[in-house]
Design a protein around this motif. Sequence first.
Motif, PDB file in Angstrom:
ATOM      1  N   LEU A  19       0.831  -1.206   0.000  1.00 44.31           N
ATOM      2  CA  LEU A  19       0.000   0.000   0.000  1.00 44.31           C
ATOM      3  C   LEU A  19       0.863   1.253   0.000  1.00 44.31           C
ATOM      4  O   LEU A  19       0.501   2.260  -0.615  1.00 44.31           O
ATOM      5  N   GLY A  20       2.004   1.201   0.683  1.00 48.29           N
ATOM      6  CA  GLY A  20       2.905   2.351   0.688  1.00 48.29           C
ATOM      7  C   GLY A  20       3.412   2.674  -0.715  1.00 48.29           C
ATOM      8  O   GLY A  20       3.463   3.844  -1.119  1.00 48.29           O
ATOM      9  N   ILE A  21       3.773   1.658  -1.469  1.00 47.53           N
ATOM     10  CA  ILE A  21       4.229   1.865  -2.845  1.00 47.53           C
ATOM     11  C   ILE A  21       3.096   2.391  -3.718  1.00 47.53           C
ATOM     12  O   ILE A  21       3.295   3.274  -4.556  1.00 47.53           O
ATOM     13  N   LEU A  22       1.881   1.869  -3.498  1.00 41.11           N
ATOM     14  CA  LEU A  22       0.722   2.359  -4.253  1.00 41.11           C
ATOM     15  C   LEU A  22       0.482   3.847  -3.979  1.00 41.11           C
ATOM     16  O   LEU A  22       0.194   4.615  -4.899  1.00 41.11           O
ATOM     17  N   TYR A  23       0.621   4.261  -2.743  1.00 42.50           N
ATOM     18  CA  TYR A  23       0.472   5.683  -2.396  1.00 42.50           C
ATOM     19  C   TYR A  23       1.568   6.508  -3.067  1.00 42.50           C
ATOM     20  O   TYR A  23       1.323   7.624  -3.513  1.00 42.50           O
ATOM     21  N   LEU A  24       2.803   5.967  -3.099  1.00 36.42           N
ATOM     22  CA  LEU A  24       3.899   6.685  -3.749  1.00 36.42           C
ATOM     23  C   LEU A  24       3.660   6.865  -5.248  1.00 36.42           C
ATOM     24  O   LEU A  24       3.995   7.898  -5.821  1.00 36.42           O
ATOM     25  N   ILE A  25       3.090   5.870  -5.884  1.00 36.65           N
ATOM     26  CA  ILE A  25       2.831   5.951  -7.327  1.00 36.65           C
ATOM     27  C   ILE A  25       1.797   7.028  -7.633  1.00 36.65           C
ATOM     28  O   ILE A  25       1.926   7.778  -8.606  1.00 36.65           O
ATOM     29  N   PHE A  26       0.771   7.133  -6.804  1.00 37.40           N
ATOM     30  CA  PHE A  26      -0.337   8.049  -7.088  1.00 37.40           C
ATOM     31  C   PHE A  26      -0.341   9.311  -6.233  1.00 37.40           C
ATOM     32  O   PHE A  26      -1.369   9.993  -6.141  1.00 37.40           O
ATOM     33  N   PHE A  27       0.779   9.666  -5.604  1.00 40.71           N
ATOM     34  CA  PHE A  27       0.775  10.830  -4.710  1.00 40.71           C
ATOM     35  C   PHE A  27       0.475  12.129  -5.460  1.00 40.71           C
ATOM     36  O   PHE A  27      -0.049  13.070  -4.879  1.00 40.71           O
ATOM     37  N   TRP A  28       0.771  12.195  -6.736  1.00 46.67           N
ATOM     38  CA  TRP A  28       0.569  13.411  -7.522  1.00 46.67           C
ATOM     39  C   TRP A  28      -0.909  13.709  -7.758  1.00 46.67           C
ATOM     40  O   TRP A  28      -1.277  14.812  -8.138  1.00 46.67           O
ATOM     41  N   THR A  29      -1.802  12.741  -7.498  1.00 49.49           N
ATOM     42  CA  THR A  29      -3.244  12.954  -7.715  1.00 49.49           C
ATOM     43  C   THR A  29      -3.935  13.551  -6.498  1.00 49.49           C
ATOM     44  O   THR A  29      -5.114  13.862  -6.575  1.00 49.49           O
ATOM     45  N   TRP A  30      -3.275  13.675  -5.397  1.00 51.33           N
ATOM     46  CA  TRP A  30      -3.818  14.175  -4.128  1.00 51.33           C
ATOM     47  C   TRP A  30      -4.825  13.227  -3.484  1.00 51.33           C
ATOM     48  O   TRP A  30      -5.277  13.474  -2.381  1.00 51.33           O
ATOM     49  N   ILE A  31      -5.176  12.149  -4.145  1.00 48.33           N
ATOM     50  CA  ILE A  31      -6.108  11.184  -3.553  1.00 48.33           C
ATOM     51  C   ILE A  31      -5.478  10.492  -2.343  1.00 48.33           C
ATOM     52  O   ILE A  31      -6.134  10.374  -1.296  1.00 48.33           O
ATOM     53  N   PRO A  32      -4.209  10.045  -2.411  1.00 44.55           N
ATOM     54  CA  PRO A  32      -3.609   9.438  -1.216  1.00 44.55           C
ATOM     55  C   PRO A  32      -3.517  10.385  -0.027  1.00 44.55           C
ATOM     56  O   PRO A  32      -3.609   9.947   1.116  1.00 44.55           O
ATOM     57  N   SER A  33      -3.363  11.691  -0.282  1.00 47.94           N
ATOM     58  CA  SER A  33      -3.292  12.620   0.851  1.00 47.94           C
ATOM     59  C   SER A  33      -4.640  12.729   1.552  1.00 47.94           C
ATOM     60  O   SER A  33      -4.693  12.831   2.782  1.00 47.94           O
ATOM     61  N   ILE A  34      -5.725  12.703   0.799  1.00 51.60           N
ATOM     62  CA  ILE A  34      -7.065  12.749   1.406  1.00 51.60           C
ATOM     63  C   ILE A  34      -7.331  11.461   2.182  1.00 51.60           C
ATOM     64  O   ILE A  34      -7.821  11.497   3.318  1.00 51.60           O
ATOM     65  N   ILE A  35      -6.992  10.320   1.568  1.00 52.72           N
ATOM     66  CA  ILE A  35      -7.185   9.038   2.245  1.00 52.72           C
ATOM     67  C   ILE A  35      -6.279   8.952   3.477  1.00 52.72           C
ATOM     68  O   ILE A  35      -6.692   8.453   4.532  1.00 52.72           O
ATOM     69  N   GLY A  36      -5.045   9.451   3.366  1.00 56.93           N
ATOM     70  CA  GLY A  36      -4.124   9.448   4.510  1.00 56.93           C
ATOM     71  C   GLY A  36      -4.637  10.279   5.667  1.00 56.93           C
ATOM     72  O   GLY A  36      -4.485   9.897   6.829  1.00 56.93           O
ATOM     73  N   LEU A  37      -5.248  11.426   5.373  1.00 55.25           N
ATOM     74  CA  LEU A  37      -5.829  12.253   6.423  1.00 55.25           C
ATOM     75  C   LEU A  37      -6.956  11.502   7.141  1.00 55.25           C
ATOM     76  O   LEU A  37      -7.024  11.499   8.377  1.00 55.25           O
TER      77      LEU A  37
END
Length: 146
Positions: free
Chosen positions: A108-126
Amino acid sequence: MQKEIKCPQCGGNRFNESGNNSYRCMYCGATFTSKANTEQESTSPVQTPPSPPNINVNINTGQEQHTRPNIPSYQAYRGDKSRTTAGILAIILGDFGAHHFYLRRPGLGILYLIFFWTWIPSIIGLIEGITYLCMSDRDFDQKYNY
Protein backbone atom coordinates in the motif's frame (compact mmCIF):
# COMPACT_ATOMS: atom_id res chain seq x y z
CA MET A 1 -17.37 -28.06 15.40
CA GLN A 2 -15.46 -26.96 18.46
CA LYS A 3 -16.48 -23.79 20.28
CA GLU A 4 -14.04 -20.92 20.67
CA ILE A 5 -12.25 -20.71 24.01
CA LYS A 6 -12.70 -17.42 25.89
CA CYS A 7 -11.01 -16.09 29.00
CA PRO A 8 -13.27 -16.45 32.06
CA GLN A 9 -11.95 -13.14 33.48
CA CYS A 10 -12.24 -10.69 30.59
CA GLY A 11 -13.82 -12.67 27.74
CA GLY A 12 -10.74 -12.23 25.52
CA ASN A 13 -9.84 -14.71 22.83
CA ARG A 14 -6.03 -14.33 22.51
CA PHE A 15 -3.90 -16.78 24.49
CA ASN A 16 -0.41 -18.13 24.98
CA GLU A 17 -0.57 -21.89 25.37
CA SER A 18 1.24 -23.12 28.49
CA GLY A 19 0.71 -26.85 27.84
CA ASN A 20 -1.68 -29.45 29.33
CA ASN A 21 -4.73 -27.46 28.15
CA SER A 22 -3.50 -24.49 30.20
CA TYR A 23 -3.74 -21.00 28.70
CA ARG A 24 -2.61 -17.49 29.68
CA CYS A 25 -4.78 -14.59 28.46
CA MET A 26 -2.83 -11.90 26.58
CA TYR A 27 -5.29 -9.20 27.69
CA CYS A 28 -5.67 -9.65 31.44
CA GLY A 29 -2.92 -12.16 32.25
CA ALA A 30 -5.31 -14.70 33.81
CA THR A 31 -4.25 -18.35 33.70
CA PHE A 32 -6.92 -21.01 33.22
CA THR A 33 -7.31 -24.53 31.93
CA SER A 34 -9.71 -25.85 29.36
CA LYS A 35 -10.86 -29.46 29.40
CA ALA A 36 -11.95 -30.78 26.02
CA ASN A 37 -14.92 -33.12 26.31
CA THR A 38 -14.68 -35.67 23.53
CA GLU A 39 -18.35 -36.78 23.67
CA GLN A 40 -19.65 -33.22 23.41
CA GLU A 41 -17.63 -30.95 21.19
CA SER A 42 -17.42 -28.07 23.61
CA THR A 43 -14.92 -26.60 26.00
CA SER A 44 -15.45 -25.68 29.61
CA PRO A 45 -12.85 -23.26 30.96
CA VAL A 46 -11.90 -23.76 34.59
CA GLN A 47 -10.79 -20.64 36.38
CA THR A 48 -7.96 -20.55 38.92
CA PRO A 49 -9.12 -19.58 42.42
CA PRO A 50 -9.25 -15.82 43.03
CA SER A 51 -6.74 -14.17 45.30
CA PRO A 52 -7.94 -12.89 48.70
CA PRO A 53 -8.89 -9.22 48.98
CA ASN A 54 -6.28 -6.69 49.98
CA ILE A 55 -6.55 -5.40 53.54
CA ASN A 56 -4.78 -2.17 54.42
CA VAL A 57 -4.32 -1.37 58.09
CA ASN A 58 -3.98 2.30 58.99
CA ILE A 59 -1.16 2.44 61.54
CA ASN A 60 -2.33 5.72 63.11
CA THR A 61 -5.93 4.63 63.82
CA GLY A 62 -5.52 0.84 63.83
CA GLN A 63 -8.58 0.44 61.60
CA GLU A 64 -8.74 -1.98 58.68
CA GLN A 65 -9.65 -0.71 55.27
CA HIS A 66 -10.89 -3.31 52.81
CA THR A 67 -10.11 -2.64 49.18
CA ARG A 68 -11.19 -4.33 45.98
CA PRO A 69 -9.75 -7.77 45.32
CA ASN A 70 -6.96 -8.11 42.78
CA ILE A 71 -8.97 -8.17 39.58
CA PRO A 72 -6.69 -7.98 36.58
CA SER A 73 -7.55 -5.10 34.31
CA TYR A 74 -6.95 -4.87 30.58
CA GLN A 75 -3.22 -4.92 30.02
CA ALA A 76 -2.61 -4.17 26.39
CA TYR A 77 -0.32 -6.28 24.34
CA ARG A 78 2.25 -3.67 23.49
CA GLY A 79 3.76 -4.34 20.12
CA ASP A 80 6.36 -2.19 18.52
CA LYS A 81 3.87 -0.04 16.56
CA SER A 82 2.20 2.99 18.16
CA ARG A 83 -1.20 4.23 17.03
CA THR A 84 -0.21 7.84 17.74
CA THR A 85 2.87 7.59 15.54
CA ALA A 86 0.86 5.91 12.79
CA GLY A 87 -1.81 8.63 13.02
CA ILE A 88 0.68 11.50 12.86
CA LEU A 89 2.53 9.88 9.94
CA ALA A 90 -0.77 9.40 8.10
CA ILE A 91 -1.82 13.03 8.60
CA ILE A 92 1.54 14.64 7.78
CA LEU A 93 3.06 12.23 5.23
CA GLY A 94 -0.05 10.32 4.19
CA ASP A 95 0.23 11.31 0.54
CA PHE A 96 3.54 9.39 0.36
CA GLY A 97 2.22 6.34 2.28
CA ALA A 98 4.67 6.68 5.19
CA HIS A 99 2.14 5.26 7.64
CA HIS A 100 1.75 2.09 5.57
CA PHE A 101 5.50 1.53 5.51
CA TYR A 102 5.50 2.08 9.29
CA LEU A 103 2.71 -0.48 9.78
CA ARG A 104 4.56 -3.08 7.63
CA ARG A 105 2.28 -2.74 4.61
CA PRO A 106 4.79 -1.86 1.89
CA GLY A 107 2.43 -2.76 -0.95
CA LEU A 108 0.00 0.00 0.00
CA GLY A 109 2.90 2.35 0.69
CA ILE A 110 4.23 1.87 -2.84
CA LEU A 111 0.72 2.36 -4.25
CA TYR A 112 0.47 5.68 -2.40
CA LEU A 113 3.90 6.68 -3.75
CA ILE A 114 2.83 5.95 -7.33
CA PHE A 115 -0.34 8.05 -7.09
CA PHE A 116 0.77 10.83 -4.71
CA TRP A 117 0.57 13.41 -7.52
CA THR A 118 -3.24 12.95 -7.71
CA TRP A 119 -3.82 14.17 -4.13
CA ILE A 120 -6.11 11.18 -3.55
CA PRO A 121 -3.61 9.44 -1.22
CA SER A 122 -3.29 12.62 0.85
CA ILE A 123 -7.06 12.75 1.41
CA ILE A 124 -7.18 9.04 2.25
CA GLY A 125 -4.12 9.45 4.51
CA LEU A 126 -5.83 12.25 6.42
CA ILE A 127 -8.91 10.08 6.96
CA GLU A 128 -6.76 7.10 8.00
CA GLY A 129 -4.78 9.27 10.41
CA ILE A 130 -7.93 10.48 12.13
CA THR A 131 -9.15 6.87 12.26
CA TYR A 132 -5.91 5.68 13.90
CA LEU A 133 -6.07 8.46 16.50
CA CYS A 134 -9.72 7.73 17.33
CA MET A 135 -9.17 3.96 17.53
CA SER A 136 -8.75 2.38 20.97
CA ASP A 137 -5.40 0.87 21.93
CA ARG A 138 -6.94 -2.59 22.11
CA ASP A 139 -8.40 -2.39 18.60
CA PHE A 140 -5.16 -1.00 17.17
CA ASP A 141 -3.11 -3.74 18.83
CA GLN A 142 -5.42 -6.47 17.51
CA LYS A 143 -5.29 -5.11 13.99
CA TYR A 144 -1.66 -3.99 13.58
CA ASN A 145 0.48 -5.54 16.34
CA TYR A 146 -0.41 -9.25 15.99
